[in-house]
Design a protein around this motif. Structure first.
Motif, mmCIF file in Angstrom:
data_model
loop_
_atom_site.group_PDB
_atom_site.id
_atom_site.type_symbol
_atom_site.label_atom_id
_atom_site.label_comp_id
_atom_site.label_asym_id
_atom_site.label_seq_id
_atom_site.Cartn_x
_atom_site.Cartn_y
_atom_site.Cartn_z
ATOM 1 N N TYR A 1 0.838 -1.197 0.000
ATOM 2 C CA TYR A 1 0.000 0.000 0.000
ATOM 3 C C TYR A 1 0.874 1.249 0.000
ATOM 4 C CZ TYR A 1 -3.868 -3.002 1.692
ATOM 5 O OH TYR A 1 -4.823 -3.968 1.835
ATOM 6 N N ASP A 2 0.292 2.353 -0.521
ATOM 7 C CA ASP A 2 0.945 3.644 -0.305
ATOM 8 C C ASP A 2 0.525 4.181 1.063
ATOM 9 O OD1 ASP A 2 -1.580 4.806 -0.549
ATOM 10 O OD2 ASP A 2 -1.229 5.569 -2.571
ATOM 11 N N THR A 3 0.988 5.364 1.419
ATOM 12 C CA THR A 3 0.727 5.885 2.761
ATOM 13 C C THR A 3 -0.696 6.407 2.937
ATOM 14 O OG1 THR A 3 1.703 7.986 2.057
ATOM 15 C CG2 THR A 3 3.131 6.434 3.232
ATOM 16 N N ASN A 4 -1.494 6.370 1.860
ATOM 17 C CA ASN A 4 -2.924 6.674 1.973
ATOM 18 C C ASN A 4 -3.753 5.405 1.933
ATOM 19 O OD1 ASN A 4 -2.759 9.574 2.098
ATOM 20 N ND2 ASN A 4 -2.219 9.530 -0.076
ATOM 21 N N LEU A 5 -3.081 4.274 2.057
ATOM 22 C CA LEU A 5 -3.675 2.945 2.043
ATOM 23 C C LEU A 5 -4.358 2.629 0.704
ATOM 24 C CD1 LEU A 5 -3.356 0.915 4.347
ATOM 25 C CD2 LEU A 5 -5.813 1.072 4.709
ATOM 26 N N ASN A 6 -3.803 3.173 -0.364
ATOM 27 C CA ASN A 6 -4.220 2.767 -1.702
ATOM 28 C C ASN A 6 -3.408 1.536 -2.094
ATOM 29 O OD1 ASN A 6 -6.031 5.008 -2.238
ATOM 30 N ND2 ASN A 6 -4.174 6.268 -2.367
ATOM 31 N N GLU A 7 -4.091 0.496 -2.542
ATOM 32 C CA GLU A 7 -3.404 -0.752 -2.864
ATOM 33 C C GLU A 7 -2.543 -0.606 -4.114
ATOM 34 O OE1 GLU A 7 -4.644 -5.252 -4.224
ATOM 35 O OE2 GLU A 7 -5.761 -4.336 -2.550
ATOM 36 N N ILE A 8 -1.324 -1.105 -4.040
ATOM 37 C CA ILE A 8 -0.391 -1.074 -5.164
ATOM 38 C C ILE A 8 -0.267 -2.445 -5.805
ATOM 39 C CG2 ILE A 8 2.017 -0.667 -5.841
ATOM 40 C CD1 ILE A 8 2.138 1.386 -3.546
ATOM 41 N N ALA A 9 -0.089 -3.485 -4.995
ATOM 42 C CA ALA A 9 0.091 -4.835 -5.544
ATOM 43 C C ALA A 9 -0.212 -5.863 -4.467
ATOM 44 C CB ALA A 9 1.506 -5.023 -6.072
ATOM 45 N N ARG A 10 -0.523 -7.095 -4.937
ATOM 46 C CA ARG A 10 -0.741 -8.237 -4.050
ATOM 47 C C ARG A 10 0.230 -9.347 -4.421
ATOM 48 N NH1 ARG A 10 -6.533 -9.363 -1.758
ATOM 49 N NH2 ARG A 10 -7.197 -7.228 -1.296
ATOM 50 N N TYR A 11 0.685 -10.074 -3.410
ATOM 51 C CA TYR A 11 1.634 -11.158 -3.630
ATOM 52 C C TYR A 11 1.158 -12.400 -2.876
ATOM 53 C CZ TYR A 11 4.563 -7.202 -4.976
ATOM 54 O OH TYR A 11 5.053 -6.069 -5.570
ATOM 55 N N THR A 12 1.041 -13.489 -3.615
ATOM 56 C CA THR A 12 0.614 -14.753 -3.006
ATOM 57 C C THR A 12 1.549 -15.910 -3.346
ATOM 58 O OG1 THR A 12 -0.819 -15.205 -4.901
ATOM 59 C CG2 THR A 12 -1.818 -14.106 -2.998
ATOM 60 N N ASP A 13 2.279 -15.833 -4.459
ATOM 61 C CA ASP A 13 3.122 -16.950 -4.892
ATOM 62 C C ASP A 13 4.261 -17.188 -3.906
ATOM 63 O OD1 ASP A 13 1.533 -17.170 -7.060
ATOM 64 O OD2 ASP A 13 2.907 -16.203 -8.469
ATOM 65 N N ASN A 14 4.380 -18.431 -3.450
ATOM 66 C CA ASN A 14 5.478 -18.867 -2.585
ATOM 67 C C ASN A 14 5.501 -18.168 -1.229
ATOM 68 O OD1 ASN A 14 6.588 -20.614 -4.613
ATOM 69 N ND2 ASN A 14 7.441 -18.792 -5.608
ATOM 70 N N ILE A 15 4.402 -17.518 -0.851
ATOM 71 C CA ILE A 15 4.359 -16.815 0.429
ATOM 72 C C ILE A 15 3.981 -17.810 1.525
ATOM 73 C CG2 ILE A 15 3.321 -14.949 1.745
ATOM 74 C CD1 ILE A 15 5.035 -14.008 -0.585
ATOM 75 N N PRO A 16 4.793 -17.932 2.576
ATOM 76 C CA PRO A 16 4.452 -18.844 3.670
ATOM 77 C C PRO A 16 3.387 -18.235 4.570
ATOM 78 C CG PRO A 16 6.452 -17.662 4.210
ATOM 79 C CD PRO A 16 6.078 -17.231 2.805
ATOM 80 N N SER A 17 2.924 -19.014 5.526
ATOM 81 C CA SER A 17 2.010 -18.489 6.533
ATOM 82 C C SER A 17 2.804 -17.542 7.427
ATOM 83 C CB SER A 17 1.420 -19.638 7.354
ATOM 84 O OG SER A 17 0.548 -19.154 8.338
ATOM 85 N N ILE A 18 2.418 -16.262 7.465
ATOM 86 C CA ILE A 18 3.285 -15.214 8.008
ATOM 87 C C ILE A 18 2.991 -14.941 9.483
ATOM 88 C CG2 ILE A 18 3.975 -12.800 7.780
ATOM 89 C CD1 ILE A 18 3.175 -13.039 4.806
ATOM 90 N N GLU A 19 4.049 -14.992 10.292
ATOM 91 C CA GLU A 19 3.986 -14.563 11.683
ATOM 92 C C GLU A 19 4.393 -13.106 11.792
ATOM 93 O OE1 GLU A 19 3.497 -14.197 15.646
ATOM 94 O OE2 GLU A 19 2.872 -15.915 14.445
ATOM 95 N N GLU A 20 5.529 -12.763 11.192
ATOM 96 C CA GLU A 20 6.038 -11.395 11.233
ATOM 97 C C GLU A 20 6.956 -11.184 10.043
ATOM 98 O OE1 GLU A 20 5.726 -8.117 11.656
ATOM 99 O OE2 GLU A 20 5.051 -8.748 13.649
#
Length: 538
Positions: free
Chosen positions: A443-462
């Protein structure tokens, strides 16, 4: 007057250096300075040749500078010196010549020489881009063919476009001739000779066109070459190479390689070729591995950290072909130390001087030993779920609400995050990154979405950004730390759980911070314990 000097160093990476001290007049105005030009030889060793050598033996370096000042140097040595280059913009040209003193490559660049500082620029010399010439000469015994018909086509390997040139071929008595300018590159040439409707002879050749050079295909057929086929499924004729330099290159594919290895980790790389070859040689960063002569190599156990290029070179008769594979060896986790905390911490960030962490809806400032220096109740509607710092403001996730909080702990703005669930937030220096399970949204600093990423992304803790790379601690039973590049391609995975001193707790880590020296994560089960991860250098 203090002179400016130009040093030129060549190797597989061809380097021209203009190095020295600044030249000054009595007024103190700098009129001369230094320039460094790196020239990369991009002539491939495994490619097909016309009837000229395609290895650069010497270079001519020339430059045009301020007030049309020029220099020209010829060299084949590893060092060359050019003196007295004026401050200003220089247009640099490098010409590469083979052993026959034929120009086969060219590279250009612009460089600005500034007062009081050295300048460096890169030049890549590549094959000439001017058109080359293809010449065909075919002849056959006149008494054997009464109704000669020629069919021919040229297919570009880059565009895969096939051009029928049959109508352009000049027939005269028992000969066929054709000449045309072609763009540099590789082509497949198909040629057949019929006597009326009967196929008498045909061939297909791979050829290379080189700028300002001629590739000749000469076929002188005799009676034995013109035997008619016995049936429609068999072919008769001869296969003639255009020149010995125009044999097909050997196609090599390398399998089993890993782009990243840990210390003492190994990989087995296998070479597959499209034809049987006589020999294999393996090189590591240009150095021959003398004992490696098979099509398979196991490597990595004795390599230190760094970047490597593995090259396989194969030989068949006089044809040499090569393929390379680049990989890195990364320092792995060398250990994990336990830190006992005075109070429980869910997660922290590092502002360059102090740690900042949270517990419920309270923000804490810590010293380097995690002693509490300040605490600020933010009076948020829900508990804090994640925190990051943009250099001036805190960005705090409280369930589905994102708060921008200034350095005096006042809420500047708030946004509703359009995600079902949020669990981590990070700042890359320009944008915000918010994670929910296996999804990351930029997101930009106005919370406008720029891109989404799902490929190879693990279950995220931090997650946290460090030096243009994203580091993710996953939410698995046995925690692992992932390294992603700036385009979110997974680079490497580090096993955290195996290094945790106390194996009693599974799924035991929460939070992730880089403090300039080490990563730190926190125990989910023992709320007053942190783990400092040693050995990783982002």
């Amino acid at each position: 007057m203090i002179k400016k000097q130009l040093f030129i160093i060549f190797s597989l990476l061809f380097i021209i250096s203009l190095v020295g001290c600044s030249s000054t007049k009595e007024t103190g105005i700098i009129t001369k300075n230094s320039l460094t030009v790196s020239i990369k030889n991009n002539i491939q060793t495994q490619t097909l040749q016309p009837n000229i050598p395609m290895t650069i033996i010497s270079y001519t370096i020339s430059g045009i500078g301020p007030n049309n000042e020029t220099f020209t140097e010829n060299t084949s040595d590893s060092f060359c010196e050019i003196k007295d280059l004026s401050i200003g913009t220089w247009e640099i040209t490098v010409e590469g010549y083979n052993s026959e003193k034929t120009k086969i490559a060219l590279g250009t660049t612009s460089a600005i020489i500034k007062a009081g500082e050295a300048t460096q620029t890169d030049v890549t010399v590549t094959p000439l881009t001017d058109s080359g010439t293809f010449s065909l000469n075919l002849s056959w015994p006149s008494e054997e063919i009464t109704d000669p018909i020629i069919t021919a086509s040229i297919t570009s390997s880059s565009s895969e476009i096939t051009t029928d040139i049959s109508s352009k071929i000049n027939l005269l008595n028992n000969t066929a001739n054709y000449t045309e300018k072609l763009e540099p590159g590789y082509y497949k040439f198909s040629l057949s000779l019929n006597d009326g409707e009967t196929l008498i002879w045909q061939t297909q050749e791979a050829m290379r066109i080189v700028g300002e050079q001629t590739t000749s295909a000469i076929y002188e057929l005799n009676v034995n070459d013109l035997e008619e086929p016995q049936n429609n499924n068999s072919e008769s004729g001869i296969q003639i190479s255009v020149t010995t330099e125009l044999n097909n290159p050997i196609n090599i594919s390398l399998y089993g390689g890993k782009s990243d290895l840990g210390i003492k980790e190994t990989m087995t790389v296998s070479a597959s070729t499209d034809q049987v070859v006589d020999s294999y040689q393996w090189y590591l960063n240009g150095q021959l591995l003398n004992d490696e002569i098979d099509k398979e190599i196991t490597i990595g156990s004795n390599l230190g950290t760094g970047h490597y290029k593995l090259t396989c070179l194969v030989k068949k008769n006089n044809i040499l072909s090569s393929e390379e594979f680049n990989f890195s060896v990364r320092q792995g986790i060398t250990g994990i130390g336990e830190i006992n905390l005075a109070s429980a911490i869910n997660d922290v960030i590092w502002d360059g001087t102090n740690y900042w962490g949270y517990r419920f809806d309270t923000l804490y400032k810590y010293d380097s030993n995690f002693n509490v220096l300040e605490e600020h109740n933010l009076s948020l509607s829900s508990n804090i779920m994640g925190i990051t710092w943009d250099g001036s403001n805190f960005w705090i996730l409280s369930y589905s609400t994102l708060y921008k909080i200034d350095s005096t702990y006042n809420i500047v703005e708030s946004f509703e995050v359009p995600l079902d669930w949020v669990g981590a937030i990070a700042w890359d220096g320009q944008h915000l990154w918010i994670a929910t399970d296996n999804l990351i949204v930029e997101y930009d600093t106005n919370l406008n979405e720029i891109a989404r990423y799902t490929d190879n992304i693990p279950s995220i803790e931090e997650m946290t950004w460090v030096n243009n790379n994203l580091w993710i601690m996953d939410r698995s039973i046995y925690p692992e730390l992932y390294l992603f590049d700036s385009s979110l391609e997974k680079v490497y995975k580090y096993d955290v759980y195996d290094n945790i001193p106390n194996k009693e707790f599974q799924n035991d880590v929460s939070g992730l911070v880089w403090d300039g020296s080490n990563f730190i994560t926190f125990s989910r089960s023992e709320f007053k314990r942190a783990y400092k991860i040693y050995g990783l250098q982002p």
